[in-house]
Design an enzyme around this catalytic site. Structure first.
Site, PDB file in Angstrom:
ATOM      1  CD1 TRP A 132      -2.092   2.138   1.811  1.00  0.00           C
ATOM      2  CD2 TRP A 132      -3.217   0.764   0.455  1.00  0.00           C
ATOM      3  NE1 TRP A 132      -3.271   2.755   1.503  1.00  0.00           N
ATOM      4  CE2 TRP A 132      -3.990   1.928   0.665  1.00  0.00           C
ATOM      5  CE3 TRP A 132      -3.723  -0.244  -0.375  1.00  0.00           C
ATOM      6  CZ2 TRP A 132      -5.236   2.109   0.089  1.00  0.00           C
ATOM      7  CZ3 TRP A 132      -4.975  -0.058  -0.949  1.00  0.00           C
ATOM      8  CH2 TRP A 132      -5.721   1.108  -0.719  1.00  0.00           C
ATOM      9  CG  HIS A 166      -2.804  -3.933   7.358  1.00  0.00           C
ATOM     10  ND1 HIS A 166      -4.052  -4.463   7.544  1.00  0.00           N
ATOM     11  CD2 HIS A 166      -2.502  -3.284   8.501  1.00  0.00           C
ATOM     12  CE1 HIS A 166      -4.497  -4.135   8.741  1.00  0.00           C
ATOM     13  NE2 HIS A 166      -3.576  -3.418   9.340  1.00  0.00           N
ATOM     14  CG  HIS A 179      -3.352  -8.206   5.099  1.00  0.00           C
ATOM     15  ND1 HIS A 179      -3.176  -7.796   3.798  1.00  0.00           N
ATOM     16  CD2 HIS A 179      -4.182  -7.294   5.666  1.00  0.00           C
ATOM     17  CE1 HIS A 179      -3.843  -6.677   3.589  1.00  0.00           C
ATOM     18  NE2 HIS A 179      -4.477  -6.359   4.709  1.00  0.00           N
ATOM     19  CG  ASP A 193      -7.906  -5.425   7.165  1.00  0.00           C
ATOM     20  OD1 ASP A 193      -6.680  -5.610   7.110  1.00  0.00           O
ATOM     21  OD2 ASP A 193      -8.527  -4.663   6.391  1.00  0.00           O
ATOM     22  CG  HIS A 199      -7.199  -2.071   9.725  1.00  0.00           C
ATOM     23  ND1 HIS A 199      -6.058  -1.303   9.811  1.00  0.00           N
ATOM     24  CD2 HIS A 199      -7.428  -2.232   8.388  1.00  0.00           C
ATOM     25  CE1 HIS A 199      -5.630  -1.009   8.594  1.00  0.00           C
ATOM     26  NE2 HIS A 199      -6.443  -1.550   7.720  1.00  0.00           N
ATOM     27  CG  HIS A 208     -11.451  -1.031   5.588  1.00  0.00           C
ATOM     28  ND1 HIS A 208     -10.853  -0.525   4.464  1.00  0.00           N
ATOM     29  CD2 HIS A 208     -10.807  -2.196   5.861  1.00  0.00           C
ATOM     30  CE1 HIS A 208      -9.883  -1.346   4.071  1.00  0.00           C
ATOM     31  NE2 HIS A 208      -9.841  -2.370   4.901  1.00  0.00           N
TER      32      HIS A 208
END
Ligand SMILES: [Zn+2]
Length: 211
Positions: free
Chosen positions: A17, A47, A51, A53, A57, A163
């Site tokens: 990222w 991350h 992976h 979350d 997070h 998210h």
């Protein structure tokens, strides 16, 4: 029994990222240098690569990756194929004929083709879920959702709605899957993130077992 590895290889060339630390995996002892053994150290974001979350997070004081229930991380999963969409919306989900008993749902999109080169440059226009798709997932009792790139949410979303909708509802989010060689349908998922105490996420090996 056929076991399909749906994890990406963790190596320094793997895209991360933007702004996240690059993956470091290097030897601090080497037989070739006269040491008795080969020993390596890993440094990376939790991350990176494939992976999981945890709610913590995006939810302050949310539960951490070591607290995730194992019975969500292991069990029957449905792989849904969405090959043409740029964004997965609730309307698309309505038309995917996802079996009603599904509690683990993985999305195979055109993202998966990017992993043909595990050293490709990070791609920001990856396919991800809209906020209304996240709400659909919560409303349909899904407890784990997976996507085949580094985020479940679109890159330029101004707010982390996708998210937070998922994580506030306790849905486990799995990111960075490679579903290139996986046909849509039903499998047994085993996705076990490292037991990192108090962490908001953890790298994970993930496999699908054909049943
Ligand atoms: Zn993540």
């Amino acid at each position: 029994v056929k076991i399909l590895d749906i994890s990406v290889p963790v190596s320094p060339g793997l895209p991360v990222w933007p702004g996240d630390p690059h993956i470091e995996l290097d030897r601090y002892r080497a037989i070739a240098k006269g040491d008795a053994s080969n020993d390596s150290r890993l440094a990376c974001s939790v991350h990176c690569g494939t992976h999981v979350d945890a709610p913590g997070h995006f939810v302050e004081n949310g539960s951490t990756v070591d607290q995730l229930p194992l019975d969500i991380l292991v069990g029957r999963a449905w792989v849904a194929e969405v090959l043409t969409a740029d964004v997965i919306s609730s309307e698309i989900l309505e038309n995917l004929a996802i079996p009603s008993e599904t509690i683990r749902l993985l999305f195979k999109t055109k993202n998966s083709t990017l992993w043909a080169d595990p050293r490709h440059a990070f791609k920001s226009d990856f396919v991800a879920l809209s906020a209304d798709a996240a709400s659909w997932i919560v409303a349909h009792g899904i407890r784990l959702v997976g996507i085949d790139y580094l985020s479940i949410q679109m890159f330029d979303d101004p707010e982390p709605l996708t998210h937070s909708i998922l994580l506030k509802a306790g849905v486990v989010v799995v990111e960075g899957l490679n579903l290139m060689d996986v046909r849509p349908g039903s499998y047994r998922l085993v996705c076990l993130p490292l037991k990192l105490s108090g962490s908001d996420g953890a790298p994970s090996r993930a496999v699908l077992i054909e049943e």
